[in-house]
Design an enzyme around this catalytic site. Structure first.
Site, mmCIF file in Angstrom:
data_model
loop_
_atom_site.group_PDB
_atom_site.id
_atom_site.type_symbol
_atom_site.label_atom_id
_atom_site.label_comp_id
_atom_site.label_asym_id
_atom_site.label_seq_id
_atom_site.Cartn_x
_atom_site.Cartn_y
_atom_site.Cartn_z
ATOM 1 N N GLU A 185 0.507 -1.449 0.032
ATOM 2 C CA GLU A 185 -0.027 0.226 -0.106
ATOM 3 C C GLU A 185 0.821 1.388 -0.271
ATOM 4 O OE1 GLU A 185 -2.736 -0.642 3.427
ATOM 5 O OE2 GLU A 185 -4.253 -1.899 1.923
ATOM 6 N N GLU A 194 -5.133 -8.203 -1.524
ATOM 7 C CA GLU A 194 -6.401 -8.090 -0.315
ATOM 8 C C GLU A 194 -7.713 -7.590 -0.636
ATOM 9 O OE1 GLU A 194 -4.384 -5.995 2.918
ATOM 10 O OE2 GLU A 194 -2.830 -6.386 2.387
HETATM 11 C C1 BG6 Z 1 -4.302 -3.082 4.793
HETATM 12 C C2 BG6 Z 1 -2.804 -3.603 5.408
HETATM 13 O O1 BG6 Z 1 -4.673 -2.252 5.053
HETATM 14 O O2 BG6 Z 1 -5.683 -3.494 4.987
HETATM 15 C C3 BG6 Z 1 -3.254 -5.078 6.114
HETATM 16 O O3 BG6 Z 1 -2.136 -4.427 4.121
HETATM 17 C C4 BG6 Z 1 -4.488 -4.555 6.918
HETATM 18 O O4 BG6 Z 1 -1.741 -5.174 6.521
HETATM 19 C C5 BG6 Z 1 -4.700 -5.035 6.088
HETATM 20 O O5 BG6 Z 1 -4.385 -6.112 8.074
HETATM 21 C C6 BG6 Z 1 -6.580 -4.738 7.174
HETATM 22 O O6 BG6 Z 1 -6.754 -3.895 7.795
HETATM 23 P P1 BG6 Z 1 -7.375 -4.471 9.517
HETATM 24 O O7 BG6 Z 1 -6.642 -3.217 9.553
HETATM 25 O O8 BG6 Z 1 -8.718 -4.317 9.405
HETATM 26 O O9 BG6 Z 1 -5.461 -5.971 9.716
#
Ligand code: BG6
Length: 478
Positions: A179, A372
């Site tokens: 990101e 993701e």
């Molecule tokens: C993304 C990141 O922004 O979101 C991850 O690359 C992160 O590292 C994921 O875990 C989900 O966010 P969160 O805060 O729910 O873990």
């Protein structure tokens, strides 16, 4: 209409070292910026709390994670059982160069990832490796102010050269920075920048961005020299925005918001600063300092593919104060009345994923990788016929709807290399440092206070995803 995904589509899951490995001081690992993040969220030095701690504290779940470091074989076997074709993980920079500016790498750290890659290879699972996932060595933050300092490029180069060389026959897919656009919003977590954000000038912030972009191009160059078959991509946080109304001013607000993100993919895909940002720089008295060769390096070393995270969309308006603001993944926005939100306020928008895929593909004609996507939720462990489990229909529903939209985009003609769900096994959340914000197909018995047996249990979504992979997506339409 039912659709079957291409044979070569890479199905899998995504993780980051600091959120699952634990073992923060095992085998010579140094501290990263995550290790001094106290419980309760994204740390940021300066007046906007929570502050970072001087030393690791016992309540920081990222120190212990889910102990993947010692349990990776068991976990990879479960991924294989689901039929994973790809597994995204990050290399913890501080396992390889504990202080970031060391001259020599730590052999024990290198040996660990050899074992992980060998284990993946046993099951035919392709590793997809993030070189830097919010894990800047703490020493580089404290001593150099992180990516605000150009010296970081050299330290990063030494690190990536080391791992590219070591794993050149084990890893094909690489991502340079997780990101990468998030540094504008979370300068410490994303860029190791210690300056209080309220005192951080736009000049210094965008100069830090420039350093990361140069480093990314350099990694792409070095990687291709070491193995021309490497596929090296950038990774951006994708967040489409909708105008609140049909007022053209709202559409302009959307454009401004999106340009802040496009800047990063434009630079990685086209190798030069876009004109819209030049105007922004001019109006904000920002003058990026280029070193000799930066321009050529960026132009000649563009990425092989674009990868991105996608969780949610936002709405934007020229008068945001007139609306309720939404909560979200690092970047905010306005709450969209047409969308529902997760328990953490992230707005759920499967169609947004189709739009993002089409927008990126129209813009660059490069292959895309969704690295993701997923739903963080509070799970309740129940006793099932085969042992403890979770009836996570809400997660199945979220993933099913998003995958159907990926199928739509594929039918629109978008080239998509693969899809990795975030957190195929429960891990520590990045933004809130909790374990109770769970994403996995696999439940891990660990609580927010660190207690728990660390046993792994299959949730209902485990067999659901297994079937999706087995049927190449066809079961999504059952
Ligand atoms: C993304 C990141 O922004 O979101 C991850 O690359 C992160 O590292 C994921 O875990 C989900 O966010 P969160 O805060 O729910 O873990």
């Amino acid at each position: 209409m039912a659709y079957t995904f291409p044979d070569h589509f890479l199905w899998g899951g995504a993780t980051a070292a600091n959120q699952l490995e634990g073992a923060y001081n095992q085998d010579g690992k140094g501290l990263s910026v995550q290790d001094v993040t106290p419980k309760g969220g994204v740390a940021q030095p300066g007046s906007s709390s929570p502050l970072i701690t001087d030393e690791p504290t016992a309540d920081n779940l990222k120190l212990i994670g889910i102990d993947f470091y010692n349990r990776y074989k068991e976990d990879i076997a479960l991924f294989a059982e689901m039929g994973f074709k790809v597994f995204r993980l990050s290399i913890a920079w501080t396992r390889i160069f504990p202080n970031g500016d060391d001259q020599e790498p730590n052999e024990a750290g290198l040996a660990f990832y050899d074992k992980v890659f060998d284990e993946l290879a046993k099951y035919g699972i392709e590793p997809l490796v993030t070189l830097s996932h919010y894990e800047t060595p703490l020493n580089l933050a404290r001593k150099y102010n992180g990516w605000a300092n150009r010296d970081l490029i050299g330290f990063y180069e030494r690190y990536v050269r080391t791992v590219f060389t070591r794993y050149k026959n084990k890893v094909k897919y690489w991502l340079t920075f997780n990101e990468v656009n998030s540094v504008l919003h979370a300068p410490f977590m994303s860029g190791g920048i210690m300056t209080d954000p309220e005192k951080l000038s736009k000049q210094d912030l965008y100069q830090a961005v420039h350093h990361e972009l140069v480093a990314s191009a350099l990694a792409t160059k070095v990687g291709h020299e070491i193995n021309p078959d490497f596929k090296i991509g950038c990774m951006v946080l994708a967040m489409p925005a909708y105008p609140m109304t049909a007022n053209p001013l709202d559409q302009l607000a959307v454009r401004e918001f999106e340009n802040q993100n496009y800047l990063f993919s434009d630079l990685h895909a086209r190798g030069k600063y876009p004109n819209y940002i030049k105007r922004y720089f001019k109006e904000n008295d920002i003058e990026i300092q280029f070193a000799d060769g930066d321009k050529e390096l960026m132009l000649e070393n563009t990425v092989d593919f674009i990868s991105f995270s996608y969780y949610m969309s936002v709405a934007e308006a020229h008068n945001p104060e007139a609306y309720e603001s939404g909560r979200g993944n690092i970047m905010g926005g306005i709450a969209n009345p047409y969308l529902e939100a997760s328990e953490w306020g992230w707005q759920i928008d499967p169609i947004g994923l189709r739009l993002v895929l089409n927008d990126f593909y129209d813009r660059y004609q490069l292959p895309l990788f969704i690295v993701e996507n997923g739903l963080g939720a509070k799970d309740v462990l129940i006793q099932g016929p085969d042992g403890p489990t979770v009836e996570d229909d809400y997660r199945i529903d979220y993933l099913q709807k998003h995958l159907v939209q990926v199928g739509e985009a594929l039918q629109d003609g978008v080239e998509v290399l693969g899809y990795t769900t975030w957190g195929p096994i429960d891990l520590v959340s990045a933004s809130t440092a909790e374990l109770s914000k769970r994403y996995g197909f696999i439940y891990v018995d660990r609580n927010d206070d660190g207690s728990g047996s660390l046993e792994r249990y299959k949730k209902k979504s485990f067999n659901w995803y297994k079937k999706v992979i087995e049927t190449k997506g066809a079961s999504l339409y059952d």
